[in-house]
Design a protein around this motif. Structure first.
Motif, PDB file in Angstrom:
ATOM      1  N   SER B 357      -0.671  52.230  52.912  1.00 50.97           N
ATOM      2  CA  SER B 357      -0.709  51.897  51.492  1.00 50.97           C
ATOM      3  C   SER B 357      -1.995  51.381  51.291  1.00 50.97           C
ATOM      4  O   SER B 357      -2.283  51.198  49.941  1.00 50.97           O
ATOM      5  CB  SER B 357       0.620  50.774  51.018  1.00 50.97           C
ATOM      6  OG  SER B 357       0.476  49.712  51.801  1.00 50.97           O
ATOM      7  N   GLY B 358      -2.738  50.897  52.038  1.00 52.36           N
ATOM      8  CA  GLY B 358      -4.119  50.515  51.740  1.00 52.36           C
ATOM      9  C   GLY B 358      -4.986  50.118  52.918  1.00 52.36           C
ATOM     10  O   GLY B 358      -4.396  50.243  53.946  1.00 52.36           O
ATOM     11  N   SER B 366      -2.262  58.544  54.227  1.00 52.14           N
ATOM     12  CA  SER B 366      -2.519  57.519  52.751  1.00 52.14           C
ATOM     13  C   SER B 366      -1.677  57.904  51.586  1.00 52.14           C
ATOM     14  O   SER B 366      -1.772  59.176  51.586  1.00 52.14           O
ATOM     15  CB  SER B 366      -4.068  57.551  52.578  1.00 52.14           C
ATOM     16  OG  SER B 366      -4.221  57.036  51.300  1.00 52.14           O
ATOM     17  N   ILE B 367      -1.346  56.922  50.901  1.00 52.82           N
ATOM     18  CA  ILE B 367      -0.506  57.256  49.760  1.00 52.82           C
ATOM     19  C   ILE B 367      -1.524  57.508  48.553  1.00 52.82           C
ATOM     20  O   ILE B 367      -1.249  58.487  47.595  1.00 52.82           O
ATOM     21  CB  ILE B 367       0.289  56.025  49.551  1.00 52.82           C
ATOM     22  CG1 ILE B 367       1.498  56.124  50.500  1.00 52.82           C
ATOM     23  CG2 ILE B 367       1.235  56.196  47.991  1.00 52.82           C
ATOM     24  CD1 ILE B 367       2.187  54.662  50.358  1.00 52.82           C
ATOM     25  N   ALA B 368      -2.473  56.577  48.615  1.00 54.71           N
ATOM     26  CA  ALA B 368      -3.427  56.708  47.491  1.00 54.71           C
ATOM     27  C   ALA B 368      -4.192  58.131  47.656  1.00 54.71           C
ATOM     28  O   ALA B 368      -4.404  58.532  48.522  1.00 54.71           O
ATOM     29  CB  ALA B 368      -4.469  55.774  47.321  1.00 54.71           C
ATOM     30  N   THR B 369      -4.407  58.948  46.371  1.00 53.98           N
ATOM     31  CA  THR B 369      -4.815  60.406  46.297  1.00 53.98           C
ATOM     32  C   THR B 369      -6.296  60.353  46.275  1.00 53.98           C
ATOM     33  O   THR B 369      -7.022  61.334  46.779  1.00 53.98           O
ATOM     34  CB  THR B 369      -4.185  61.028  45.557  1.00 53.98           C
ATOM     35  OG1 THR B 369      -4.450  60.405  44.154  1.00 53.98           O
ATOM     36  CG2 THR B 369      -2.690  61.405  45.531  1.00 53.98           C
ATOM     37  N   GLN B 370      -7.006  59.309  45.933  1.00 50.31           N
ATOM     38  CA  GLN B 370      -8.261  59.460  45.505  1.00 50.31           C
ATOM     39  C   GLN B 370      -9.375  58.943  46.786  1.00 50.31           C
ATOM     40  O   GLN B 370     -10.193  59.356  46.955  1.00 50.31           O
ATOM     41  CB  GLN B 370      -8.544  58.584  44.381  1.00 50.31           C
ATOM     42  CG  GLN B 370      -8.066  59.296  43.024  1.00 50.31           C
ATOM     43  CD  GLN B 370      -8.534  60.543  42.678  1.00 50.31           C
ATOM     44  OE1 GLN B 370      -9.440  60.946  43.266  1.00 50.31           O
ATOM     45  NE2 GLN B 370      -7.507  61.382  42.608  1.00 50.31           N
ATOM     46  N   TRP B 374     -10.440  58.015  56.387  1.00 54.26           N
ATOM     47  CA  TRP B 374      -9.310  57.842  57.208  1.00 54.26           C
ATOM     48  C   TRP B 374      -8.611  56.664  56.631  1.00 54.26           C
ATOM     49  O   TRP B 374      -8.999  55.732  55.992  1.00 54.26           O
ATOM     50  CB  TRP B 374      -9.558  57.367  58.500  1.00 54.26           C
ATOM     51  CG  TRP B 374      -8.402  57.373  59.471  1.00 54.26           C
ATOM     52  CD1 TRP B 374      -7.885  56.252  59.821  1.00 54.26           C
ATOM     53  CD2 TRP B 374      -7.676  58.587  60.169  1.00 54.26           C
ATOM     54  NE1 TRP B 374      -6.817  56.628  60.735  1.00 54.26           N
ATOM     55  CE2 TRP B 374      -6.689  57.810  60.829  1.00 54.26           C
ATOM     56  CE3 TRP B 374      -8.008  59.760  59.995  1.00 54.26           C
ATOM     57  CZ2 TRP B 374      -5.725  58.628  61.484  1.00 54.26           C
ATOM     58  CZ3 TRP B 374      -6.812  60.497  60.781  1.00 54.26           C
ATOM     59  CH2 TRP B 374      -5.928  59.972  61.340  1.00 54.26           C
ATOM     60  N   PRO B 375      -7.143  56.586  56.519  1.00 47.54           N
ATOM     61  CA  PRO B 375      -6.410  57.543  56.586  1.00 47.54           C
ATOM     62  C   PRO B 375      -6.379  58.689  55.588  1.00 47.54           C
ATOM     63  O   PRO B 375      -6.613  58.575  54.420  1.00 47.54           O
ATOM     64  CB  PRO B 375      -4.976  56.929  56.656  1.00 47.54           C
ATOM     65  CG  PRO B 375      -5.088  55.842  55.884  1.00 47.54           C
ATOM     66  CD  PRO B 375      -6.439  55.197  55.981  1.00 47.54           C
ATOM     67  N   LEU B 376      -6.337  60.058  55.973  1.00 46.22           N
ATOM     68  CA  LEU B 376      -6.286  61.125  55.088  1.00 46.22           C
ATOM     69  C   LEU B 376      -5.006  61.133  54.067  1.00 46.22           C
ATOM     70  O   LEU B 376      -3.885  60.616  54.642  1.00 46.22           O
ATOM     71  CB  LEU B 376      -6.023  62.435  55.952  1.00 46.22           C
ATOM     72  CG  LEU B 376      -7.359  62.777  56.779  1.00 46.22           C
ATOM     73  CD1 LEU B 376      -7.012  63.962  57.685  1.00 46.22           C
ATOM     74  CD2 LEU B 376      -8.609  62.975  55.816  1.00 46.22           C
ATOM     75  N   ASN B 377      -5.330  61.691  52.850  1.00 47.65           N
ATOM     76  CA  ASN B 377      -4.167  61.761  52.169  1.00 47.65           C
ATOM     77  C   ASN B 377      -3.455  62.987  52.484  1.00 47.65           C
ATOM     78  O   ASN B 377      -3.800  63.777  53.251  1.00 47.65           O
ATOM     79  CB  ASN B 377      -4.473  61.563  50.550  1.00 47.65           C
ATOM     80  CG  ASN B 377      -5.677  62.775  50.118  1.00 47.65           C
ATOM     81  OD1 ASN B 377      -5.081  63.922  50.700  1.00 47.65           O
ATOM     82  ND2 ASN B 377      -6.401  62.544  49.424  1.00 47.65           N
ATOM     83  N   VAL B 378      -2.174  62.979  51.806  1.00 42.38           N
ATOM     84  CA  VAL B 378      -1.182  64.176  52.128  1.00 42.38           C
ATOM     85  C   VAL B 378      -1.859  65.580  51.878  1.00 42.38           C
ATOM     86  O   VAL B 378      -1.462  66.654  52.723  1.00 42.38           O
ATOM     87  CB  VAL B 378       0.301  63.939  51.248  1.00 42.38           C
ATOM     88  CG1 VAL B 378      -0.097  64.046  49.720  1.00 42.38           C
ATOM     89  CG2 VAL B 378       1.257  64.821  51.860  1.00 42.38           C
ATOM     90  N   PHE B 379      -2.906  65.839  50.827  1.00 42.04           N
ATOM     91  CA  PHE B 379      -3.351  66.998  50.840  1.00 42.04           C
ATOM     92  C   PHE B 379      -4.260  67.480  51.891  1.00 42.04           C
ATOM     93  O   PHE B 379      -3.904  68.556  52.163  1.00 42.04           O
ATOM     94  CB  PHE B 379      -4.039  67.147  49.345  1.00 42.04           C
ATOM     95  CG  PHE B 379      -3.414  66.578  48.153  1.00 42.04           C
ATOM     96  CD1 PHE B 379      -2.393  67.640  47.548  1.00 42.04           C
ATOM     97  CD2 PHE B 379      -3.531  65.451  47.692  1.00 42.04           C
ATOM     98  CE1 PHE B 379      -1.807  67.021  46.453  1.00 42.04           C
ATOM     99  CE2 PHE B 379      -2.734  64.915  46.506  1.00 42.04           C
ATOM    100  CZ  PHE B 379      -1.944  65.705  45.931  1.00 42.04           C
ATOM    101  N   ASP B 380      -4.913  66.455  52.247  1.00 39.72           N
ATOM    102  CA  ASP B 380      -5.669  66.952  53.469  1.00 39.72           C
ATOM    103  C   ASP B 380      -4.818  67.219  54.496  1.00 39.72           C
ATOM    104  O   ASP B 380      -5.293  67.885  55.421  1.00 39.72           O
ATOM    105  CB  ASP B 380      -6.688  65.642  53.892  1.00 39.72           C
ATOM    106  CG  ASP B 380      -7.678  65.576  52.988  1.00 39.72           C
ATOM    107  OD1 ASP B 380      -8.232  66.649  52.312  1.00 39.72           O
ATOM    108  OD2 ASP B 380      -8.387  64.527  52.603  1.00 39.72           O
ATOM    109  N   TRP B 381      -3.941  66.517  54.970  1.00 41.63           N
ATOM    110  CA  TRP B 381      -2.998  66.527  55.789  1.00 41.63           C
ATOM    111  C   TRP B 381      -2.164  67.892  55.851  1.00 41.63           C
ATOM    112  O   TRP B 381      -2.161  68.694  56.905  1.00 41.63           O
ATOM    113  CB  TRP B 381      -1.768  65.522  55.944  1.00 41.63           C
ATOM    114  CG  TRP B 381      -2.297  64.382  56.623  1.00 41.63           C
ATOM    115  CD1 TRP B 381      -2.407  63.262  56.268  1.00 41.63           C
ATOM    116  CD2 TRP B 381      -2.523  64.205  58.185  1.00 41.63           C
ATOM    117  NE1 TRP B 381      -2.996  62.292  57.114  1.00 41.63           N
ATOM    118  CE2 TRP B 381      -3.032  63.023  58.356  1.00 41.63           C
ATOM    119  CE3 TRP B 381      -2.576  65.178  59.186  1.00 41.63           C
ATOM    120  CZ2 TRP B 381      -3.373  62.552  59.731  1.00 41.63           C
ATOM    121  CZ3 TRP B 381      -3.079  64.823  60.356  1.00 41.63           C
ATOM    122  CH2 TRP B 381      -3.515  63.390  60.771  1.00 41.63           C
ATOM    123  N   ASN B 382      -2.112  68.452  54.457  1.00 45.18           N
ATOM    124  CA  ASN B 382      -1.427  69.660  54.534  1.00 45.18           C
ATOM    125  C   ASN B 382      -2.545  70.748  54.829  1.00 45.18           C
ATOM    126  O   ASN B 382      -2.090  71.854  55.599  1.00 45.18           O
ATOM    127  CB  ASN B 382      -1.287  70.036  52.936  1.00 45.18           C
ATOM    128  CG  ASN B 382       0.007  69.686  52.512  1.00 45.18           C
ATOM    129  OD1 ASN B 382       1.081  69.744  53.369  1.00 45.18           O
ATOM    130  ND2 ASN B 382       0.399  69.379  51.204  1.00 45.18           N
TER     131      ASN B 382
END
Lengths: 358, 419
Positions: B357-358, B366-370, B374-382
């Motif tokens: 979360s932070g 990472s929950i934050a998208t902006q 590291w940690p990567l957000n979900v779009f990068d993980w996709n």
């Protein structure tokens, strides 16, 4: 002496493709000769630039060729490897710590000139890049021995995606400096202003090609050539094919890293820093590999220099047509040269034609 | 033959699209469900997953998947049947998209547009893309294997660059923003009021249909048509010739297959599919820059083929839906998980381990998208997931989802015996 022993000295009948290429080359050559007498210093500068760019392409092309000769795969992740390698160097010299750790890079605190620490760090970065190449080879390429080439090539495309995402987003490289000692400094020769990076590129490419040439004479090198010739026969002779793969991938990663570092320098770019576009340099070097032939070391050198020359000369002498050709048009010149080259020789200039059997 | 599903008494019977009654009924049912999916109907609502996919937030993803299915079916003819590895599919999609835009789009001060109706621009997009494919094919036919892949890869870069020239901008618009593409409204000619509007909500029969649902139905119908065409090509004389070339080109030539001619046909058909899909893709987006038709898009189609199962229509459809729907699945799952980080029990611990979360919090997502890094957000993980999927499928299941399905089916066919 029987008739069959006599060599045929007649020239082969030119194909339409050859005629086409000759037809293109004659006006270009005439134009360049006119330019040479018109403004010798510009021509000389362009020539040195083109050789420098050609050296960078040849370096990357050599990496492609080494990997292709060993494992019959075009490594599409070469660009990502170039970026990762350059990133390791940036970690070492700009951030001053060993990659993936917080340990301070001891080479930066060495006594003596600053560039000494940079050069030693470069070798550490190359070592890490080679390690990355080895790990990738062991995890993803080794299980695919004997599978269709297409499948292995697509695996490297998948690797490219994974590595690039990690490198650009996890590390977030927006212009990470590489602290290159010679930077963008220039010197003057025959009335032309040249960058020191041109010299560095040409020397590096020269060393790399001589090293590969000498390496092919050693015992390991001969086993590499044997594997390139026939994998199964090499295995039957007791050659460790896995080891050959590993060496090729390690060397490919090192060459890609060198190409990646040089691609931040003039004449490619002026920034001297790694950025997400660094990975694209491998795709720009692909035409050189294809033009020279995928399985030929001298083809990589000749193809690289030819493509580099085409790109730089087109950039220099067609600059007046930029509106029509589009900004940044030199970047796509290599692809046109590649396509024209392939019309004449489908396996590249020095490539081995595939023997087709039923 | 009732109860003898594997017994074929003629070649004709074996080449049927749906050789058994079970398959016929299943196919009819799944097509019916496909078309009724976006509506809130009594029976359909009860089916697991289906109602969920028909939901309005998923309509756009599903519509995109239909378009990608058309393009992937085209690539399957070239790569799956004829064995020609092409990384230039995005280029042909781009050719189709911009042909559609010029023929069907509205003219402005900066871009061309002739304003023809959809029944002109959609076929035109396919035909022009096919023509470009046929121009390139004579060069491509001479090349083998990875040489061809790299030349077609070059096409993608050349295509994107061409959109940035002075004349390319007249077609493609601003390099950063792109141009407006025609929507799917059906007109008879250039009249103001469309005959059938697919961009506004209205009432069809007894249903209130939104614009998204209309587009969904339109694209689903097109996908079914193209799937049938692709399947019929695969089981016709042309398809058999292409497969013969793929398996052993010299042997095919010895048997009288004209290699040059059939490779040309494969390029033409594949580019036609790509062109239509490209025009539809651009029309659905409404406005996009030419850089969308990048190498990444080409790789996406290769991934679809490999994950689904190369050379089979069913496999390609499975692969398309898997590749196109899984990113949103992962996003939804992450969102669902992120609301449960503080819960007690296994799910809470799992969520806490997975999500971050932070700064200072442990977890790879990472929950934050902006926030970058590291940690990567979900779009990068996709994106990472998608690269990893390509690698994993190729190493462990080269036949793709279709292969998994065949294994599953064969297991239950001979159950309870293991062989």
């Amino acid at each position: 002496m029987s008739e069959s022993n006599q060599r045929d000295f007649r020239l082969p009948k030119p194909t339409p493709g050859t005629m086409f290429v000759i037809g293109i080359m004659i006006p270009i050559t005439l134009f360049l000769i006119v330019q040479l007498f018109n403004n010798p210093s510009t021509f000389f500068r362009t020539f040195v630039q083109s050789m420098a760019l050609g050296s960078v392409y040849a370096l990357i092309a050599l990496g492609f060729v080494l990997i292709f000769k060993a494992s019959q795969v075009v490594n599409f992740s070469q660009g990502a490897l170039a970026m990762c390698g350059a990133l390791f160097l940036s970690f070492l010299v700009a951030d001053g710590h060993i990659p993936f750790t917080t340990i301070r890079n001891p080479l930066m605190d060495l006594p003596g000139p600053e560039w000494l620490g940079w050069f030693l760090s470069l070798f550490v970065a190359l070592f890490f890049a080679a390690l990355l190449g080895l790990v990738i080879e062991r995890i993803t390429i080794r299980p695919m021995v004997g599978e269709p080439i297409f499948a292995v090539a697509v695996i490297t495309l998948g690797l490219e995606i994974v590595l690039r995402t990690f490198a650009t987003d996890a590390v977030k490289i927006q212009f990470r400096s590489l602290e290159i000692p010679w930077g963008n400094q220039t010197f003057s020769l025959f009335g032309a202003t040249l960058n020191w990076s041109y010299i560095a590129m040409m020397i590096t490419a020269g060393i790399a090609f001589v090293a590969v040439y000498l390496f092919y004479k050693t015992r390991t090198g001969i086993s590499m050539r044997a594997v390139a010739h026939d994998q199964e026969a090499a295995m039957a002779q007791g050659i460790n094919v896995g080891r050959v793969f590993a060496i090729a991938w390690g060397a490919g990663a090192v060459l890609a890293t060198l190409g990646g570092i040089f691609s931040t320098q003039p004449p490619v770019k002026q920034i001297g820093a790694v950025e997400p576009d660094t990975a694209l340099v491998a795709f720009r070097a692909l035409p050189a590999v294809i033009l020279g032939g995928l399985d030929s070391v001298q083809g990589a050198l000749v193809g690289g220099l030819l493509i580099g020359a085409a790109e730089i000369y087109a950039g220099q002498y067609l600059a007046g047509e930029t509106a029509w050709l589009g900004a940044g048009y030199p970047v796509i010149i290599p692809y046109f040269v590649m396509i024209i080259g392939l019309i004449v020789r489908p396996y590249g200039l020095f490539g081995t034609p595939e023997v087709r059997r039923v | 033959m009732f109860l003898r599903p594997n017994l074929y008494t003629s070649y004709e019977a074996e080449t049927h699209i749906f050789p058994t009654w079970t398959k016929k009924v299943l196919a009819a049912l799944s097509i019916a469900v496909l078309f009724l999916m976006p509506f809130s109907l009594p029976v359909i609502n009860q089916l697991p997953l289906i109602r969920f996919l028909g939901d309005s937030s998923w309509l756009r993803v599903m519509s995109t998947a239909f378009i990608f299915a058309i393009a992937a079916l085209g690539l399957n003819i070239l790569t799956g049947l004829a064995g020609q590895i092409s990384l230039g599919h995005a280029f042909f999609m781009g050719v189709g998209a911009y042909t559609g835009a010029v023929v069907g789009g509205q003219e402005t001060a900066s871009v061309l547009g002739w304003g023809f109706p959809i029944w002109v621009w959609l076929p035109a997009a396919g035909i022009v893309a096919a023509a470009v494919g046929l121009i390139i094919a004579p060069v491509a036919v001479r090349l083998r294997g990875l040489y061809l892949a790299i030349v077609t890869l070059g096409l993608v870069f050349i295509g994107i660059h061409m959109s940035n020239t002075s004349w390319g901008r007249r077609i493609a618009g601003d390099p950063g923003l792109g141009r407006d593409f025609p929507n799917y409204d059906v007109r008879i000619w250039r009249e103001e009021e469309p005959l059938v509007s697919l961009s506004t909500a209205s009432q069809w029969l007894w249903f209130d249909v939104t614009a998204g649902q209309k587009r969904f139905l339109f694209l689903a119908a097109l996908m079914v048509v193209f799937a049938v065409v692709a399947k019929n090509i695969a089981r016709s004389r042309t398809g058999r010739a292409l497969q013969a070339i793929r398996d052993r080109d010299i042997a095919a030539e010895v048997m009288g297959v004209n290699e040059f001619r059939y490779k040309l046909i494969a390029f033409g058909i594949s580019s036609f599919f790509a062109g239509v899909a490209g025009a539809l893709y651009a029309g659905l987006a409404g406005k996009m820059p030419a850089t969308q038709f990048s190498l990444f898009l080409s790789i996406e189609f290769i991934a679809i083929l490999l994950i689904g199962g190369i050379g089979t229509v069913t496999g390609v459809l499975m692969g398309t839906f898997f590749v196109e729907l899984s990113p949103k699945m992962v996003e939804e799952f992450t969102r669902w998980l992120s609301q449960r980080t503080d819960e007690a029990g296994a799910i809470g611990i799992f969520a806490d381990l997975l999500l971050s979360s932070g700064p200072g919090d442990f977890g790879p997502i990472s929950i934050a998208t902006q926030t970058p890094g590291w940690p990567l957000n979900v779009f990068d993980w996709n994106i990472v997931l998608y690269g990893v999927l390509i690698i994993v499928f190729l190493i462990f299941e080269p036949l793709g989802l279709f292969g998994i399905w065949i294994k599953f089916r064969n297991y239950w066919k001979r159950w309870p015996f293991s062989y």
